[in-house]
Design an enzyme around this catalytic site. Structure first.
Site, short mmCIF file in Angstrom:
data_model
loop_
_atom_site.label_atom_id
_atom_site.label_comp_id
_atom_site.label_asym_id
_atom_site.label_seq_id
_atom_site.Cartn_x
_atom_site.Cartn_y
_atom_site.Cartn_z
N LYS A 59 -7.52 2.16 -1.51
CA LYS A 59 -8.90 2.48 -1.15
C LYS A 59 -9.01 2.77 0.34
CE LYS A 59 -13.57 0.48 -0.91
NZ LYS A 59 -14.41 -0.68 -1.24
N LYS A 88 -6.53 -1.67 0.84
CA LYS A 88 -7.66 -0.93 1.39
C LYS A 88 -7.44 -0.79 2.89
CE LYS A 88 -12.68 -1.61 1.97
NZ LYS A 88 -13.84 -2.42 1.56
N ASP A 141 -13.42 -7.70 -1.89
CA ASP A 141 -12.72 -7.01 -0.81
C ASP A 141 -12.48 -8.02 0.32
OD1 ASP A 141 -13.43 -4.93 -2.51
OD2 ASP A 141 -13.85 -3.53 -0.86
#
Lengths: 321, 476
Positions: free
Chosen positions: A257, A221, A158
């Site tokens: 996400k 995300k 991430d």
């Protein structure tokens, strides 16, 4: 989806727009704008859907299976990460029918511990990298951070984008950084954190989403969880519109996400409704939609126990992390 | 992992909250009384179940109601200080808010509209309207329209927003010191009769609000009554013209809110996802039973294909069915007569060469339903581009230049509303100033607020309802 099915009007050859800062800017600023009032009204309307009984049971299990169970504190210990791993594999130890979560999400130095804790369960290990959460470091340090996590066994990375560069219009710089991190990821999947709370407008959220997708991110995300507001419903909706449109334009499916601020089962279900009605059922899968959360899982579990047993339990009946 | 389908389980709103009586009388002089005429049935359009028998007021009943209104006007209401009238209106507004769930369920059952809309749109607007005009009652001298009431107002309202239209009529009339005789539509009388109960609960002086139920003949008797000072009508242009003729040559003041064939204009720089949402809301809100519905989509050529693609994809997600299900987006068509008209015009559209597309959806077996539909290849000459369908049917036309968009938008005998979708502020202002429509929405559609005047150009009516302007119709 093959090329002939592309949506009309989205024929810009997306992989070609990053030739220069100017062409990237032209493309991103040529995307249809987002009307803030209308977008928020649409998200709020979807939030009024009433998901009950069988639909709720399906949604709760789906949401559990989409959780990236997260701990990102300076005070994290190996013990805590091991506990998190155990919980990820068996969220409800008293009920074998309860699905496992999608992944545990930790800092790079905890990857090895997390990997050992989840074993061969199928639960992935995600690591935040690239000078998370601020992203304020030189590129080679970000890449080293990434490689370190991947070498320790991370399945997913991430990363955070350089918001300073994005907000000042240096799109190519952001793009090239994502491309470089993606390369450093090797076999690991890359989630690109936009930190939407710092992007200020929905237009920027849409542009940053496209930028990250063009640069090869597997997931986009919303947030690090360290900045407020984090994953609001309208922001997640805008990003779901972006992945929907991107797949129509390129045939490539990207995941979404939302992370940070989703604490209740009710909020999670609202997100699933938006996934279902905006991006479509193809995204109702842990491969394509995740929740970055820590406290959410316990509320999902309590709601699940209520639905299966007919009784409410208290927080003492689910594990603290 | 196999793909998960998130099928929404039925989520019906309980109808036990509302108590529907087997039969209803008229509300005259603060009491429910039997009518002298016959009665008629009101039916749940989603199930065809008879809900109640309702008295049909004849001329005599109408006369008694007008007399009750006159008495209340002369003896009580016109003499009462505005600050006191305001207290009653605030009280009514609060009771509406308190009983909102009951009102929403009953509105949905009698009209066929989705409970989500009745709950989130209709009833909140109704309460807001009473709150808003309650605030005006003691401030009329600042309105610019004087502070003298007209007398007895005859008000005839349609079936598409039974309670909301009641509020738009009753709240300003009462705030200004008039008394009213209201006739709800014959297919949707029940919430008006529940409103009568609310007037009793608020201890509104008898005769200030009177409600006579019935069909066209009752309405004719009411607007034709010689002791009526004001006629306010919302409904079809055809009936509106007849009322205008019957009122011509009398001292009666008249406001009319009639049909529409609004253009929703989407420019190529529009925020497309929100524009699609606005187009969907514009025509499928309340099954398209909306006088200001955006029934003509004018889309700029360069984005037409993309907008249509997005529109169809969005329409496919509309949930059509049980109005009491909280997840229903599009409910039942109010009456078989209306359904027949929608079908007839849709068939005419096909016969005239337009391309028909219907959203894939399963319609219930009983009740009256029409799936969300759009027509492409529509020209200005087609009936579906000119006549008000008053149903979930969208006609799509394209344009090349802003001038062409304006010309097409204005090329209709109607002029109630219009919508403009563009990210360019200067274009919005320029186009809005050229549109001959009473309401022009920019980057939104079907937004109603009690502070905002609403009304039409040309055959869409005369006069304004809502806002300060709405007071003019009830003051001299």
């Amino acid at each position: 989806m093959d090329a002939e099915e592309h949506a009309p009007g989205t024929t810009a050859a997306p992989l070609d727009v990053a030739r220069s800062d100017a062409s990237l800017r032209r493309f991103l600023h040529g995307l249809p704008g987002v009307d803030q009032v209308g977008a928020e009204a649409r998200a709020a309307a979807l939030g009024t859907r009433s998901i009950k009984t069988t639909a709720k049971a399906t949604a709760l299990d789906l949401a559990i299976s989409m959780v990236d169970l997260t701990t990102l504190e300076g005070a994290d210990t190996q013990g805590k990460v091991r506990a998190l791993g155990a919980k990820a594999v068996h969220p409800d130890p008293s009920d074998a029918s309860c699905p496992r979560v999608a992944a545990v999400c930790v800092y790079p130095d905890m990857v090895a511990t997390a990997k050992a804790a989840v074993g061969a369960s199928g639960v992935k290990v995600a690591a935040v990298a690239t000078a998370f959460p601020s992203g304020r470091a030189a590129l080679d340090i970000k890449l080293a951070d990434t490689r370190d996590a991947v070498e320790a066994g991370a399945d997913e990375i991430d990363m955070v984008i350089d918001r300073g560069a994005f907000l000042s219009g240096r799109y190519l710089e952001v793009y090239e950084e994502i491309v470089a991190v993606r390369e450093a990821c090797g076999p690991a999947h890359l989630k690109v954190i936009l930190e939407t709370g710092e992007l200020a407008t929905y237009d920027n959220v849409r542009r940053a989403s496209w930028l990250a997708m063009l640069a090869g991110g597997h997931f986009i995300k919303t947030s690090t969880g360290k900045v407020q507001p984090a994953a609001t419903l309208p922001v997640t909706m805008i990003m779901l519109e972006a992945v929907r449109d991107f797949r129509e334009a390129t045939g490539v499916q990207i995941g979404v996400k939302p992370a940070g601020g989703i604490r209740s089962a009710k909020d999670a279900i609202k997100n699933l409704v938006v996934v279902n009605e905006v991006a479509g059922p193809d995204w109702l899968d842990p491969d394509w939609f995740r929740f970055g959360a820590s406290t959410l899982l316990n509320d999902l579990l309590m709601q699940r126990i209520k639905l299966t047993t007919g009784r409410y339990t208290g927080p003492d009946y689910v594990t603290v992390d | 992992m196999a793909r998960t389908e998130l099928e929404y389980a039925p989520a019906p709103e309980s109808r036990s909250i509302v108590d529907i009586k087997a039969s209803y009388g008229l509300f005259v002089g603060g009491e429910f009384v039997d009518g002298h005429g016959s009665s008629f049935k009101t039916v749940n359009p989603a199930t065809e179940e008879v809900l109640a028998e309702v008295a049909e007021a004849d001329e005599h009943d109408v006369d008694l109601a007008v007399k009750a209104a006159r008495r209340a006007y002369d003896r009580v209401w016109s003499r009462m200080p505005g600050s006191e009238r305001a207290k009653y209106l605030f009280r009514i507004a609060r009771i509406i808010a308190e009983r909102s769930r009951e009102l929403a369920v009953l509105e949905s059952i009698d009209n066929g509209k989705p409970i989500r809309e009745a709950r989130d749109v209709d009833v909140p607007i109704v309460a807001a309207h009473f709150f808003y005009y309650a605030g005006w009652a003691d401030k009329l001298r600042h309105s610019g329209y004087g502070e003298t009431p007209l007398g007895v107002a005859a008000q005839v309202i349609p079936w598409n927003f039974p309670l909301m239209m009641l509020a738009w009529k009753v709240a300003p009339a009462l705030a200004c010191g008039n008394t009213v005789v209201l006739k709800p539509a014959e297919t949707t009388p029940l919430t008006a009769l529940l409103f009568a109960e609310i007037c009793q609960q608020a201890e509104l002086p008898p005769g200030v609000v009177n409600i006579v139920t019935g069909a066209g003949a009752t309405g004719q008797a009411l607007v034709g009554h010689p002791d009526v000072d004001k006629v306010a009508f919302t409904g079809s242009t055809e009936v509106g013209k007849a009322i205008a003729r019957s009122v011509a040559g009398t001292d009666k003041r008249l406001t009319l809110e009639l049909g529409g064939k609004a253009a929703n204009i989407v420019f190529d720089d529009a925020p497309l996802d929100q524009a699609v949402e606005g187009v969907v809301n514009g025509i499928f809100f309340n099954q398209g039973h909306v006088c200001c519905a955006g029934s003509r989509l004018l889309v700029q050529e360069s984005v037409a294909e993309e907008v249509l693609h997005r529109l169809k994809r969005r329409m496919a997600t509309l949930r059509v069915g049980d109005p009491l299900d909280k997840n229903t987006d599009v409910g039942a068509i109010n009456s078989p007569e209306q359904l027949a008209r929608i079908r007839e015009l849709s068939e005419a559209g096909e016969a005239e060469g337009a391309e028909r597309w219907t959203a894939p959806c399963q319609l219930p077996d009983t009740g009256w339903w029409f799936a969300p539909t759009l027509f492409t290849d529509v020209t200005q000459a087609h009936r579906i581009a000119r006549e008000e369908i008053f149903g979930p049917v969208l006609s799509v036309l394209t344009f090349r230049t802003p001038a062409e968009a304006v010309a097409k938008a204005n090329n209709t005998p109607y002029g109630l509303s219009a919508g403009i979708w563009s990210d360019k502020g200067s274009r919005i202002l320029q186009v809005a100033s050229q549109l001959r429509a009473g309401v022009v929405w920019a980057n939104t559609f079907n937004q109603f607020d009690p502070t905002s005047p609403f009304g039409g150009y040309k055959e869409s009516g005369q006069g304004r309802e809502g806002g300060r302007h709405g007071l003019e119709a009830y003051l001299r």
